[in-house]
Design a protein around this motif. Structure first.
Motif, short mmCIF file in Angstrom:
data_model
loop_
_atom_site.label_atom_id
_atom_site.label_comp_id
_atom_site.label_asym_id
_atom_site.label_seq_id
_atom_site.Cartn_x
_atom_site.Cartn_y
_atom_site.Cartn_z
N SER A 110 0.69 -1.29 0.05
CA SER A 110 -0.13 0.12 0.02
C SER A 110 0.73 1.05 -0.09
O SER A 110 0.23 2.26 0.20
N ALA A 111 2.05 1.17 -0.37
CA ALA A 111 3.04 2.40 -0.31
C ALA A 111 2.97 2.93 -1.73
O ALA A 111 3.13 4.48 -1.91
N GLY A 112 2.01 2.51 -2.56
CA GLY A 112 1.78 3.26 -4.07
C GLY A 112 2.90 2.81 -5.26
O GLY A 112 2.76 3.24 -6.13
N LYS A 113 3.39 1.65 -4.88
CA LYS A 113 4.31 1.25 -6.13
C LYS A 113 3.68 0.82 -7.24
O LYS A 113 4.10 1.24 -8.30
N THR A 114 2.53 0.28 -7.21
CA THR A 114 1.94 -0.45 -8.39
C THR A 114 1.46 1.07 -9.28
O THR A 114 1.37 1.08 -10.28
N GLN A 115 0.83 1.75 -8.37
CA GLN A 115 0.20 3.22 -8.91
C GLN A 115 1.31 3.94 -9.65
O GLN A 115 0.98 4.33 -10.65
N LEU A 116 2.40 4.01 -9.10
CA LEU A 116 3.60 4.61 -9.71
C LEU A 116 3.91 3.94 -10.90
O LEU A 116 4.28 4.52 -12.17
#
Length: 347
Positions: A110-116
């Motif tokens: 949930s750190a946003g890796k896939t989002q980036l």
């Protein structure tokens, strides 16, 4: 090249010509002892000859930092970067992802890796003047299903996120048609995809970005038992294949990685019983040696977010890169995408 151009004692030049050696390159074809026999020169004279001749051909060999900086203007393609689609994040990485080498993006869930990673798949499709490479992306999923719903949401919000790009340019790009998705649940499938399928897309110019999400999952699935040596060999094989693809086609490779958390008692003086969480990217040193750049994305715990009084709860940090200092900036994940937060932490 004319021998008279060499800054040597005329006696040495005369001996070379007498031996019927007609050019500097011809002189360098011989070893020191051979030149001594041909010219009758002493060993120090021959060493002076070889050193002067090689320096003359090589030209200027010492470059200052200013010289290297000026080369960026003469060879802009070699210093091109892939924009992350956010000026704050681009400043942190001095322009974005390098085109040659493997970049790892590690972090907890949930750190946003896939989002980036998804945002990069869209950013690569923009024209070069807007930080893109005018090509698509290959996205290899190794654990979860591809987040197509989130991708469609990001596509719909591109005009809101990329305010630096004219609206007609954004509307013209068919983002969804240029992202090639592959699933690889085990190491053999992943290696086959990287060595056979991906090169076809890169060689045809259909894609200029490769994303693996995540690189650790296939290796963790097969690591039941003492197989560290074979696993290291397969990691090296994957790393070598990815580096070759990146160098051959000047295409960034982004590998999303998981982390392990170790809780240790803090040795720094502080409140009694204080503990510190240490995050370590998965796959160990065998994988770390394959990387050009490592980034760490972190999401603070809810109690920390309250203590920070409403400040952004995510941080992107440069762990190592040959061209960047250790630095970090805060960012948020919104409906539009991943956006860096200007402030004292932004670099």
């Amino acid at each position: 090249m004319d021998l008279d151009q060499l800054d040597l004692n005329p006696r040495i030049i005369a001996a070379i010509k007498k031996a019927k050696l007609k050019s500097i390159k011809e002189v360098l074809h011989f070893s020191g002892p051979d030149l001594q026999r041909l010219t009758g020169l002493s060993s120090p004279d021959v060493q002076d000859l070889l050193s002067t001749a090689s320096s003359h051909l090589r030209g200027r060999s010492v470059f200052t930092a200013l010289d290297l900086h000026r080369l960026e203007d003469r060879f802009p393609a070699q210093h091109q970067r892939l924009s992350l689609g956010c000026p704050v994040l681009d400043r942190l990485l001095r322009g974005g992802l390098p085109l040659d080498g493997i970049t790892e993006l590690a972090g907890r869930s949930s750190a946003g890796k896939t989002q980036l990673a998804l945002q990069l798949c869209l950013a690569v499709q923009f024209p070069r003047q807007h930080g893109g490479l005018e090509a698509g992306a290959v996205y290899i999923c190794t654990e979860d299903a591809f987040p197509s719903k989130r991708l469609q949401q990001l596509i719909a919000q591109q005009q809101s996120l990329r305010t630096d790009v004219p609206g007609q340019v954004v509307r013209k790009i068919k983002f969804g048609n240029h992202i090639f998705i592959e699933h690889a649940a085990d190491v053999d499938t992943l290696l086959a995809c990287v060595s056979k399928k991906v090169p076809v897309l890169l060689s045809r110019g259909m894609a200029r970005l490769l994303v693996i999400d995540s690189v650790a999952a296939p290796f963790r699935c097969e690591s039941e038992g003492p197989v560290s040596a074979p696993r290291a060999q397969r990691l090296q094989a994957l790393g070598a294949a990815l580096r070759q693809l990146s160098a051959t086609y000047q295409s960034p490779v982004l590998c999303v990685n998981q982390v392990t958390e170790a809780v240790e008692q803090d040795t720094v003086p502080g409140p009694p019983g204080a503990w510190e969480e240490r995050l370590s990217p998965a796959l160990g040193i065998a994988w770390s040696n394959q990387l050009f750049m490592r980034l760490m994305a972190d999401r603070h715990r809810p109690e920390d977010a309250i203590a920070m009084q409403g400040h952004p709860t995510r941080t992107l940090r440069v762990v190592f890169a040959p061209h960047l200092p250790a630095s970090s900036c805060s960012y948020t994940v919104t409906a539009e995408g991943v956006q860096g937060t200007p402030g004292p932490q932004a670099c």
